[in-house]
Scaffold this active site. Structure first.
Site, mmCIF file in Angstrom:
data_model
loop_
_atom_site.group_PDB
_atom_site.id
_atom_site.type_symbol
_atom_site.label_atom_id
_atom_site.label_comp_id
_atom_site.label_asym_id
_atom_site.label_seq_id
_atom_site.Cartn_x
_atom_site.Cartn_y
_atom_site.Cartn_z
ATOM 1 N N GLU A 187 -5.454 2.946 4.135
ATOM 2 C CA GLU A 187 -5.975 4.139 3.475
ATOM 3 C C GLU A 187 -7.331 4.539 4.039
ATOM 4 O O GLU A 187 -7.751 5.684 3.876
ATOM 5 C CB GLU A 187 -6.090 3.913 1.965
ATOM 6 C CG GLU A 187 -7.186 2.947 1.558
ATOM 7 C CD GLU A 187 -7.237 2.738 0.060
ATOM 8 O OE1 GLU A 187 -8.225 3.167 -0.555
ATOM 9 O OE2 GLU A 187 -6.303 2.142 -0.496
ATOM 10 N N ASP A 223 -3.237 8.490 4.092
ATOM 11 C CA ASP A 223 -3.419 9.468 3.020
ATOM 12 C C ASP A 223 -3.377 10.852 3.644
ATOM 13 O O ASP A 223 -4.155 11.146 4.565
ATOM 14 C CB ASP A 223 -4.773 9.224 2.335
ATOM 15 C CG ASP A 223 -4.955 10.029 1.055
ATOM 16 O OD1 ASP A 223 -4.659 11.243 1.074
ATOM 17 O OD2 ASP A 223 -5.409 9.458 0.056
ATOM 18 N N LYS A 252 -5.808 -3.827 -9.805
ATOM 19 C CA LYS A 252 -6.955 -4.226 -8.999
ATOM 20 C C LYS A 252 -7.244 -5.713 -9.173
ATOM 21 O O LYS A 252 -7.095 -6.274 -10.264
ATOM 22 C CB LYS A 252 -8.190 -3.415 -9.392
ATOM 23 C CG LYS A 252 -8.050 -1.922 -9.126
ATOM 24 C CD LYS A 252 -7.931 -1.628 -7.649
ATOM 25 C CE LYS A 252 -7.821 -0.138 -7.380
ATOM 26 N NZ LYS A 252 -7.774 0.173 -5.939
ATOM 27 N N GLU A 271 -2.501 -5.457 -1.130
ATOM 28 C CA GLU A 271 -3.109 -4.305 -0.470
ATOM 29 C C GLU A 271 -4.572 -4.557 -0.133
ATOM 30 O O GLU A 271 -5.333 -5.062 -0.951
ATOM 31 C CB GLU A 271 -2.982 -3.085 -1.376
ATOM 32 C CG GLU A 271 -3.475 -1.793 -0.752
ATOM 33 C CD GLU A 271 -3.100 -0.590 -1.592
ATOM 34 O OE1 GLU A 271 -3.894 0.373 -1.628
ATOM 35 O OE2 GLU A 271 -2.021 -0.599 -2.224
ATOM 36 N N GLU A 305 2.447 6.789 -4.808
ATOM 37 C CA GLU A 305 1.344 6.252 -5.590
ATOM 38 C C GLU A 305 0.909 7.318 -6.586
ATOM 39 O O GLU A 305 0.453 8.397 -6.204
ATOM 40 C CB GLU A 305 0.163 5.863 -4.698
ATOM 41 C CG GLU A 305 -0.998 5.330 -5.513
ATOM 42 C CD GLU A 305 -2.091 4.688 -4.689
ATOM 43 O OE1 GLU A 305 -2.890 3.932 -5.268
ATOM 44 O OE2 GLU A 305 -2.150 4.942 -3.466
ATOM 45 N N HIS A 351 -0.914 6.425 0.765
ATOM 46 C CA HIS A 351 -1.922 6.324 -0.276
ATOM 47 C C HIS A 351 -2.128 7.703 -0.884
ATOM 48 O O HIS A 351 -1.997 8.722 -0.201
ATOM 49 C CB HIS A 351 -3.233 5.829 0.352
ATOM 50 C CG HIS A 351 -4.419 5.842 -0.553
ATOM 51 N ND1 HIS A 351 -5.332 6.878 -0.572
ATOM 52 C CD2 HIS A 351 -4.866 4.936 -1.454
ATOM 53 C CE1 HIS A 351 -6.283 6.618 -1.452
ATOM 54 N NE2 HIS A 351 -6.023 5.448 -2.005
ATOM 55 N N ASP A 382 -4.236 -4.836 -5.387
ATOM 56 C CA ASP A 382 -5.116 -4.147 -4.435
ATOM 57 C C ASP A 382 -6.510 -4.762 -4.543
ATOM 58 O O ASP A 382 -7.142 -4.708 -5.596
ATOM 59 C CB ASP A 382 -5.154 -2.658 -4.773
ATOM 60 C CG ASP A 382 -5.979 -1.841 -3.783
ATOM 61 O OD1 ASP A 382 -6.551 -2.432 -2.841
ATOM 62 O OD2 ASP A 382 -6.051 -0.613 -3.960
#
Length: 380
Positions: free
Chosen positions: A250, A273, A169, A224, A333, A300, A198
């Site tokens: 996502e 997702d 992150k 991301e 993932e 995702h 991300d």
């Protein structure tokens, strides 16, 4: 008979020992899910999962969807999908309502597979691969006084466990701190480990481009959700400005939601997702749309063993894009934050070995649900 007899929603929640946050500032103190159980007249049970706030999915299913599918044939999975979507699209069919539909769709595919004694991937086109490389999603923000140190320690732990790819992150409100943190992780994991970042859509277009150019120097594989998911024009700008891949999606739902993202090549990688975008049925259509336009599809995943199993079957059915002698197939993932529903809901947990996860080969989703876990964490 594959007639649908009963639909049950299990809302579950478990406390997190070490609460964590991302750029959005939401403090994750619990992990939970809405687990969908569908039973047929001959006693076959299928399991699905809904992404997002569990109580909302439960309300949609119990008030709108369950009454419409009771008495129908579970094999009519696409007919049911279209009927449910057409029932709600006048009120906004894309969003949380699609997550609720996703749980139903996954459960129906599980039923079909169990009925014919075949894994789901055999029913949606076959398996292009028997195993898939996975990446560890983690490196959230926990200790604000040790942001760099904790990221390095966590990333090194994943590499020691066998992961060959890690996603971290970013979005701390200080781009220089973000870069120092990514630099430290890159040094810690070495050049052979694939590294992604991300941002959870926290940057403006100029911020994302400027930061992205620095991330490219650190051999970051993809950036991301750099900006708000609503800003398609902004995504086009960021994607065109950067050499590294830009990923997102996502927060998007259905083939119609992904249409403009794909056709305009607003991002290099789309990330539907299966528990949110419309289930396995709809994600297959999204993947076909992406492949048609030369856009990668790397789903995702953030949920229980059910969601992971469904994602694995979906990934198994995706062709290499582009096909080549030594292809770069889609990744799984495999988020690593504390989550008993990922680790314990399946009697035999889904695990990685040397950065690889096997595609389930059992009937349906290929997992057996431990009902005691549902009972333990059930929300009254």
């Amino acid at each position: 008979m594959s007639t649908i007899k009963k639909v049950t929603c299990h809302v579950v929640s478990a406390p997190v020992e070490k609460p964590f946050t991302s750029s959005r500032g939401w403090l994750y103190k619990t992990r939970g899910s809405c687990i969908v159980e569908i039973e047929t007249a001959d006693g076959i049970v299928g399991w699905g999962e809904c992404y997002g706030p569990s109580a909302v999915s439960k309300a949609y299913i119990e008030s709108q969807f369950a009454p419409r599918i009771i008495g129908r044939d579970a094999f009519d999975v696409e007919v049911i999908w279209e009927d449910l979507y057409n029932r709600v699209k006048d009120y906004g069919g894309r969003g949380m309502v699609t997550s609720a539909m996703s749980g139903i769709d996954i459960a129906l595919w599980d039923i079909i597979g169990k009925t014919v004694n075949k894994p789901v991937h055999k029913l949606i086109g076959g398996a292009f691969r028997t195993e898939v490389a996975c990446y560890a999603t983690g490196l959230y923000f926990i200790d604000m006084d040790r942001l760099i140190e904790e990221a390095v320690e966590e990333a090194q732990g994943y590499v020691a466990e066998g992961f060959t790819a890690v996603k971290m992150k970013i979005g701390l409100g200080d781009p220089k701190l973000d870069i120092r943190r990514v630099e430290a992780v890159r040094r810690a994991v070495g050049d052979q480990t694939r590294l992604m970042v991300d941002a959870n859509h926290c940057f403006t277009v100029p911020q994302a481009i400027r930061l992205g150019r620095e991330l490219e120097k650190l051999d970051v594989e993809w950036f991301e959700e750099p900006i708000s998911p609503e800003d398609i024009d902004g995504y086009v700008e960021v994607t065109r400005a950067l050499d590294m891949a830009v990923a997102g999606g996502e927060n998007e739902f259905t083939r119609w939601g992904f249409r403009d993202l794909v056709v305009r090549k607003a991002m290099d990688i789309v990330q539907p997702d299966v528990c949110a975008a419309g289930g396995i049925t709809e994600c297959k259509k999204i993947a076909t749309l992406a492949t048609t336009h030369g856009v990668e599809c790397v789903p995702h995943a953030w949920g229980s063993a059910i969601g992971i199993a469904a994602t694995l079957h979906f990934i198994a059915s995706l062709p290499d894009q582009p096909p080549s002698f030594r292809p770069m197939p889609p990744l799984l993932e495999f988020e690593q934050c504390e989550n008993p529903f990922r680790d314990h809901l399946s009697v035999e947990p889904i695990v990685q070995q040397r950065g690889v996860v096997q595609i389930p080969t059992g009937a349906g989703l290929g997992i057996e649900i431990d009902r005691s876990v549902l009972d333990r964490y059930r929300v009254a």
